[in-house]
Scaffold this motif. Structure first.
Motif, PDB file in Angstrom:
ATOM      1  N   LEU A  46      -1.968   3.044  -5.583  1.00 20.79           N
ATOM      2  CA  LEU A  46      -2.361   3.128  -4.202  1.00 20.79           C
ATOM      3  C   LEU A  46      -2.077   1.946  -3.405  1.00 20.79           C
ATOM      4  CD1 LEU A  46      -5.617   5.151  -4.828  1.00 20.79           C
ATOM      5  CD2 LEU A  46      -3.388   6.153  -4.155  1.00 20.79           C
ATOM      6  N   LYS A  47      -2.569   0.823  -4.331  1.00 17.16           N
ATOM      7  CA  LYS A  47      -2.294  -0.288  -3.599  1.00 17.16           C
ATOM      8  C   LYS A  47      -2.109  -1.519  -4.701  1.00 17.16           C
ATOM      9  CE  LYS A  47      -6.567  -1.866  -2.016  1.00 17.16           C
ATOM     10  NZ  LYS A  47      -7.573  -2.142  -1.145  1.00 17.16           N
TER      11      LYS A  47
ATOM     12  N   ARG B 190      -7.002  13.610  11.635  1.00 15.69           N
ATOM     13  CA  ARG B 190      -6.769  12.411  12.086  1.00 15.69           C
ATOM     14  C   ARG B 190      -6.532  12.183  13.630  1.00 15.69           C
ATOM     15  NH1 ARG B 190      -1.695  10.867   9.167  1.00 15.69           N
ATOM     16  NH2 ARG B 190      -0.713  11.998  10.614  1.00 15.69           N
TER      17      ARG B 190
ATOM     18  N   GLN C 204       1.091  -1.416  -0.124  1.00 16.50           N
ATOM     19  CA  GLN C 204       0.109   0.049  -0.073  1.00 16.50           C
ATOM     20  C   GLN C 204       0.804   1.085  -0.002  1.00 16.50           C
ATOM     21  OE1 GLN C 204      -2.613  -0.118   3.364  1.00 16.50           O
ATOM     22  NE2 GLN C 204      -4.378  -0.691   1.967  1.00 16.50           N
ATOM     23  N   ASN C 205       0.374   2.225  -0.546  1.00 15.47           N
ATOM     24  CA  ASN C 205       1.137   3.633  -0.703  1.00 15.47           C
ATOM     25  C   ASN C 205       0.283   4.522   0.234  1.00 15.47           C
ATOM     26  OD1 ASN C 205       2.571   5.739  -1.179  1.00 15.47           O
ATOM     27  ND2 ASN C 205       2.060   5.652  -3.546  1.00 15.47           N
ATOM     28  N   ARG C 206       0.473   4.453   1.560  1.00 17.28           N
ATOM     29  CA  ARG C 206      -0.178   5.241   2.274  1.00 17.28           C
ATOM     30  C   ARG C 206       0.043   6.712   2.415  1.00 17.28           C
ATOM     31  NH1 ARG C 206       0.680   1.146   7.370  1.00 17.28           N
ATOM     32  NH2 ARG C 206       2.733   2.088   6.862  1.00 17.28           N
ATOM     33  N   LYS C 207       1.292   6.910   1.867  1.00 11.42           N
ATOM     34  CA  LYS C 207       1.654   8.404   1.798  1.00 11.42           C
ATOM     35  C   LYS C 207       1.041   9.135   0.602  1.00 11.42           C
ATOM     36  CE  LYS C 207       6.203  10.203   2.907  1.00 11.42           C
ATOM     37  NZ  LYS C 207       7.390  10.623   2.871  1.00 11.42           N
TER      38      LYS C 207
ATOM     39  N   ARG D 140      -2.214   9.162  -0.157  1.00 15.38           N
ATOM     40  CA  ARG D 140      -3.437   9.757   0.360  1.00 15.38           C
ATOM     41  C   ARG D 140      -3.088  10.678   1.242  1.00 15.38           C
ATOM     42  NH1 ARG D 140      -7.821   7.162  -1.603  1.00 15.38           N
ATOM     43  NH2 ARG D 140      -7.522   4.953  -1.884  1.00 15.38           N
TER      44      ARG D 140
END
Length: 154
Positions: free
Chosen positions: A111-112, A142, A14-17, A19
């Motif tokens: 993204l994933k 958050r 996953q590419n959390r950065k 988002r």
């Protein structure tokens, strides 16, 4: 014979950065053209998509700067870990991405990565870059949600 329910595997990467750095406006699922040893590495979870992006060249969507580690038992069949990989999309989808990608401040990012019925799929997103104050608002939101969850948990 009982049929098994087709259950999608969880995300392998996953590419959390993405988002956090981009406001994702639209997502699209695409297949990836991989060699035999690459798919084995992907299934083992040895893939990094943090720095990846998608470009459109000659009517093809190309996944760039994604690292798939060399398969340890692959010997001479291993390929370059950072090579460009072709994404499988319809012509209309590629044309739409090409039009969106030419706008200033818009980037197409993975993204994933996940497996769907045995095939490697990439969820790509069309993202518009966030400003610094937008990122601070995301962090603030958050933190507030975490605080509320802690209060209601007790």
């Amino acid at each position: 014979m009982d049929k098994k329910k087709s259950k999608d595997d969880p995300a392998l990467a996953q590419n959390r950065k993405a988002r956090f750095n981009y406001a994702i406006e639209e997502t699209l699922e695409a297949g990836v053209v991989l060699t035999g040893t690459e798919i084995k590495s992907v299934r083992a979870g040895q893939i990094t998509i943090g720095d990846g992006f998608v470009t459109i060249n000659n009517g093809q969507a190309i996944l760039t700067n994604v690292h798939i580690a060399a398969y340890e038992n692959g010997n001479q069949f291993n390929v370059d870990p950072l090579r460009n990989r072709v994404l499988l999309l319809h012509k209309k989808q590629i044309a739409r991405l090409n039009g969106l990608g030419k706008e200033p401040g818009v980037t197409i990012v993975p993204l994933k990565v996940y497996l769907k019925r045995g095939f490697a799929k990439v969820l790509i997103g069309v993202g518009r870059g966030k400003k610094q104050y937008d990122k601070r608002q995301s962090i603030k939101k958050r933190d507030q949600e975490r605080d509320l969850n802690r209060r209601f948990k007790n």
